[in-house]
Design a protein around this motif. Structure first.
Motif, short mmCIF file in Angstrom:
data_model
loop_
_atom_site.label_atom_id
_atom_site.label_comp_id
_atom_site.label_asym_id
_atom_site.label_seq_id
_atom_site.Cartn_x
_atom_site.Cartn_y
_atom_site.Cartn_z
N ALA A 392 0.80 -1.19 0.01
CA ALA A 392 0.11 0.12 -0.03
C ALA A 392 1.03 1.39 0.08
O ALA A 392 2.00 1.22 0.29
CB ALA A 392 -0.95 -0.13 1.09
N PRO A 393 0.15 2.50 -0.28
CA PRO A 393 1.03 3.61 -0.18
C PRO A 393 1.66 3.71 1.20
O PRO A 393 1.09 3.77 2.12
CB PRO A 393 0.06 4.71 -0.28
N GLY A 394 2.86 4.09 1.22
CA GLY A 394 3.79 4.09 2.57
C GLY A 394 3.97 2.86 3.19
O GLY A 394 4.59 2.85 4.33
N GLN A 395 3.79 1.78 2.71
CA GLN A 395 4.23 0.34 3.28
C GLN A 395 5.32 0.11 2.75
O GLN A 395 5.89 -0.24 1.51
CB GLN A 395 2.89 -0.40 3.01
N SER A 396 6.21 -0.29 3.74
CA SER A 396 7.79 -0.75 3.34
C SER A 396 7.38 -2.26 3.27
O SER A 396 6.60 -3.08 3.97
CB SER A 396 8.54 -0.53 4.45
N PRO A 397 8.42 -2.85 2.50
CA PRO A 397 8.46 -4.53 2.18
C PRO A 397 8.81 -5.16 3.38
O PRO A 397 9.92 -4.75 4.24
CB PRO A 397 9.39 -4.55 1.13
N THR A 398 8.34 -5.98 3.93
CA THR A 398 8.40 -6.84 5.31
C THR A 398 9.86 -7.59 5.08
O THR A 398 10.21 -8.18 4.26
CB THR A 398 7.35 -7.84 5.54
N GLY A 399 10.61 -7.22 6.10
CA GLY A 399 11.97 -7.47 5.85
C GLY A 399 12.83 -7.06 5.13
O GLY A 399 14.26 -7.52 4.93
N GLY A 400 12.69 -5.96 4.34
CA GLY A 400 13.57 -5.32 3.40
C GLY A 400 13.47 -6.08 1.94
O GLY A 400 12.73 -7.13 2.11
N TRP A 401 13.81 -5.22 1.19
CA TRP A 401 13.68 -5.95 -0.13
C TRP A 401 14.58 -7.24 -0.50
O TRP A 401 13.75 -8.12 -1.28
CB TRP A 401 14.29 -4.69 -1.14
N HIS A 402 15.44 -7.30 -0.07
CA HIS A 402 16.06 -8.64 -0.09
C HIS A 402 15.30 -9.74 0.28
O HIS A 402 15.45 -10.94 -0.33
CB HIS A 402 17.46 -8.53 0.57
N THR A 403 14.68 -9.61 1.41
CA THR A 403 13.69 -10.85 1.92
C THR A 403 12.56 -10.72 1.06
O THR A 403 11.85 -11.75 0.64
CB THR A 403 13.29 -10.74 3.42
N TYR A 404 11.64 -9.47 1.03
CA TYR A 404 10.65 -9.39 0.26
C TYR A 404 10.43 -9.84 -1.19
O TYR A 404 9.41 -10.55 -1.55
CB TYR A 404 9.84 -7.94 0.41
N LEU A 405 11.28 -9.60 -1.94
CA LEU A 405 11.60 -9.94 -3.30
C LEU A 405 12.45 -11.38 -3.63
O LEU A 405 12.76 -11.57 -4.76
CB LEU A 405 11.95 -8.81 -4.03
N ALA A 406 12.67 -12.16 -2.38
CA ALA A 406 13.60 -13.14 -2.68
C ALA A 406 12.97 -14.35 -3.62
O ALA A 406 11.71 -14.42 -3.51
CB ALA A 406 13.98 -13.48 -1.13
#
Length: 406
Positions: A392-406
């Motif tokens: 959502a707007p203003g929502q950061s990826p859980t665990g950071g990008w390295h984890t979120y898009l792993a």
């Protein structure tokens, strides 16, 4: 009065008060007679001129200069770029010097932009009867026509824009937003007629204007045209079937969106203007100069001058607030719409310039055109895009990008 709150919208072409004089339209196939005029040797850095098209209003000069490297898919765990698209509705030079001002700004900061050209800005008013707008009188236009000298300058700067690497889209023609002839009431066939005429005005300007001393536009517009923004952000539902038939790849006409990663509608990328933080208010404002104006001076383009400094600061803060929210969280692309107008003393032009300068030197930021952004979207893994859309707007990826898009 429309509601200009979180979902409120209103988009304009160049203001009618600033627009005078233009007309002319040839056949859509470019077969109308006319002198092709000179196709001169290119300036340093330009691609060589190639084959004239039709009456010589346009020419195929090969691949567009100054394009980024071919996009590649995001790798697992990679941080997405922060895309920002600055776009311009109408994109005509009306004598205020704003078109060349922002071409220079873009060049100075390595930015590409999208210029949504209004077709009738290449049509002299003396030939306005060549324009047959759907559900409106012949020659009608809610934004008027340009003076001949401004038509010439518009041709000059559209040519320069393309050679600098910018995209030339379309803002259609007469900009009808109200009454029975509003674009909001147009059918897919109406949109087809309007598009055919917009293309004809661009590809037959030499015949229509009689100008024989100007160089052709250095592109095949029928191939270059891949997207649009409708007048007042109206009529997208009936435009999309026509856009799909024409092979367009995106549309920027959606009446208000959020700072999230985009989706396709009817097979077309839907790239809406977005709700941004609006300092001092509990609601958000659409990411377009006119919408900020409408909230500040209630649609009056000449408010009280003593308010201009605070309004300029507020407009700049809104653009940068939207940028910061995306950049530091979900990395959703930021779309900002503008007009070459000096509303309220030109404060919105100053605001967008200041915002672009502030964004341009940040890590991972890419200042691109809509077409370039669409190129990037088209090569991404669908699963990655789905994950991005979930933020959502203003929502950061859980665990950071390295984890979120792993």
């Amino acid at each position: 009065m429309r509601d200009f709150s979180r979902r409120g919208v209103l988009g304009l072409g160049l203001g009618a008060a600033a627009a005078v004089g233009i007309a002319g339209c040839g056949s859509p196939d470019g077969s109308e007679p006319g002198s092709p005029g000179p196709i001169k040797n290119p300036r340093p850095g330009e691609k060589p001129a190639a084959k004239a098209i039709g009456d010589g209003s346009t020419a195929d000069t090969g691949p567009q200069p100054h394009q980024p490297a071919a996009p590649v898919p995001l790798q697992p765990g990679e941080t997405p770029p922060q895309f920002v698209v600055f776009s311009w509705d109408g994109a005509g030079e009306i004598g205020n010097g704003l078109f060349p001002r922002f071409l220079k700004l873009a060049k100075d900061h390595g930015a590409a932009m999208t210029f949504f050209l209004s077709g009738i800005y290449l049509l002299p008013e003396s030939k306005k009867d060549l324009y047959h707008p759907p559900n409106n009188p012949v020659g009608a236009s809610d934004i008027g026509y340009l003076k001949d000298e401004n038509v010439r300058n518009t041709l000059k700067y559209v040519r320069e824009a393309w050679l600098d690497g910018h995209e030339i889209g379309t803002h259609f023609n007469g900009h009808f937003c109200g009454g029975s002839g509003s674009v909001g009431r147009w059918t897919p066939d109406d949109w087809q007629s309007e598009i055919d005429q917009a293309v004809a005005f661009v590809t037959n300007w030499r015949t229509n204007t009689g100008f024989t001393d100007l160089e052709p536009l250095p592109f095949d517009y029928r191939k270059e045209l891949t997207g649009a923004r409708t007048p007042c952000l109206l009529g997208q539902d009936n435009l999309l079937p026509t856009a799909k038939k024409l092979g367009w790849r995106y549309d920027a006409s959606s009446p208000g969106g959020l700072q999230q990663w985009p989706v396709r509608r009817a097979g077309i990328w839907d790239l809406p203007l977005q709700a941004l933080p609006f300092p001092g208010h509990s609601f958000e404002v659409l990411s377009m100069d006119y919408n900020i104006l409408a909230n500040q001076s209630k649609s009056t383009t000449k408010g009280v001058p003593s308010n201009y400094p605070a309004w300029r600061t507020q407009a700049t803060a809104s653009y940068l607030g939207g940028f910061k929210r995306a950049y530091e969280t979900n990395r959703a692309p930021l779309f900002i719409g503008n007009h070459f107008e000096e509303w309220n003393g030109g404060i919105y032009m100053d605001a967008v310039e200041e915002a672009l300068k502030s964004m341009s030197d940040k890590k991972d930021v890419r200042l691109v055109s809509f077409r370039q952004f669409t190129d990037w979207l088209d090569v991404q893994d669908g699963r990655i895009l789905t994950k991005l859309r979930e933020l959502a707007p203003g929502q950061s990826p859980t665990g950071g990008w390295h984890t979120y898009l792993a």
